[in-house]
Design an enzyme around this catalytic site. Sequence first.
Site, PDB file in Angstrom:
ATOM      1  N   ASN A  39     -64.035  58.957  53.794  1.00  9.83           N
ATOM      2  CA  ASN A  39     -62.763  58.782  53.091  1.00  9.83           C
ATOM      3  C   ASN A  39     -62.942  59.344  51.679  1.00  9.83           C
ATOM      4  OD1 ASN A  39     -60.495  57.867  51.784  1.00  9.83           O
ATOM      5  ND2 ASN A  39     -61.027  55.679  51.920  1.00  9.83           N
ATOM      6  N   LYS A  61     -60.747  59.720  49.439  1.00 10.15           N
ATOM      7  CA  LYS A  61     -59.839  59.103  48.449  1.00 10.15           C
ATOM      8  C   LYS A  61     -59.177  60.204  47.604  1.00 10.15           C
ATOM      9  CE  LYS A  61     -62.616  54.988  48.784  1.00 10.15           C
ATOM     10  NZ  LYS A  61     -63.066  53.739  48.210  1.00 10.15           N
ATOM     11  N   HIS A  85     -55.833  50.648  53.934  1.00  8.75           N
ATOM     12  CA  HIS A  85     -57.017  50.568  53.085  1.00  8.75           C
ATOM     13  C   HIS A  85     -56.748  49.568  51.959  1.00  8.75           C
ATOM     14  CE1 HIS A  85     -60.128  51.594  50.219  1.00  8.75           C
ATOM     15  NE2 HIS A  85     -60.785  52.160  51.223  1.00  8.75           N
ATOM     16  N   GLU A  97     -57.339  49.585  48.932  1.00  5.21           N
ATOM     17  CA  GLU A  97     -56.792  50.171  47.696  1.00  5.21           C
ATOM     18  C   GLU A  97     -55.283  50.352  47.816  1.00  5.21           C
ATOM     19  OE1 GLU A  97     -59.535  53.453  47.462  1.00  5.21           O
ATOM     20  OE2 GLU A  97     -61.145  52.039  46.985  1.00  5.21           O
ATOM     21  N   GLY A 113     -67.287  50.593  46.751  1.00  5.84           N
ATOM     22  CA  GLY A 113     -67.590  51.273  45.497  1.00  5.84           C
ATOM     23  C   GLY A 113     -68.480  50.485  44.546  1.00  5.84           C
TER      24      GLY A 113
HETATM   25  P1  PGA Z   1     -67.420  53.265  49.375  1.00 10.33           P
HETATM   26  O1  PGA Z   1     -65.893  53.207  49.904  1.00 10.33           O
HETATM   27  O2  PGA Z   1     -68.253  53.803  50.495  1.00 10.33           O
HETATM   28  O3  PGA Z   1     -67.367  54.173  48.181  1.00 10.33           O
HETATM   29  O4  PGA Z   1     -67.798  51.858  49.030  1.00 10.33           O
HETATM   30  C1  PGA Z   1     -65.587  52.870  51.234  1.00 10.33           C
HETATM   31  C2  PGA Z   1     -64.106  52.925  51.456  1.00 10.33           C
HETATM   32  O5  PGA Z   1     -63.342  52.506  50.576  1.00 10.33           O
HETATM   33  O6  PGA Z   1     -63.642  53.395  52.524  1.00 10.33           O
END
Ligand code: PGA
Length: 258
Positions: free
Chosen positions: A15, A17, A103, A105, A179
Amino acid sequence: MGIGQRKIRPLVAGNWKMNGLKASLAEALAVRDALTGAEGAFAADVMIAPPATLIGGFAAALGDYPLLLAGQDCHPKASGAHTGDIAAEMLKDAGASAVIVGHSERRADHGETNATVRAKAEAAHRAGIMAIICVGETREERTSGRTLSVVSKQLQQSAPGSATAANTVIAYEPVWAIGTGLTPTPDDVKSVHAAIRNNLISLFGPEGEGMRVLYGGSVKPDNAACLMAVENVDGALVGGASLKAGDFLAIVSAYGDT
Ligand code: PGA
């Protein structure tokens, strides 16, 4: 079950983002070339979800690729007066075979409810692409002992009746692990994935037995093999570590020796 005796073909999805410009095609091509060169040695499907602006160009450049493409979100409707939104049909038309919905977010930044996520997953199915439905608890929900009830409720309310093992993937992503470099222990992952599997079986019967359940949240090259070996973990949804082909391929190679 060991990583080598899985009945479900795993999926490792990146992903991206809100990261990536046209020049990032080099990373996608590097992933494709490694997969192509491996001639099937990776016993997993591999996918990236770049920003929607890049899907069409990547699809054209990747050609007859073993690397799958996904969108990161879609609107529930197929078309209409929804400025700035993208329909699942448009993602498919651009070359995506899946879309991430729900997701954390988007749930947090755009106020998406389980009902919204469900409508978006239905849109993916209507368009003929796979829905990758994300669920996961916040830190506060975990520390107050509500992880399993929160995740089960998200799943029951976000996964539509149209879900099958072929058109739906569940991604368990603890919000506090995204993250941050933090991950749950393998035992914690095991118990949440077991609860998800039980929910999927009671919701969808045999289809729920075959549905892939990914783990996501700070998956890195150095913890991927350990996390991917957990029972009922059928792959990974990778954020930050998917942006560089080398890191992403190191995660994919958790499945390379099967
Ligand atoms: P990350 O994000 O691997 O940077 O922790 C995972 C995600 O949000 O899909």
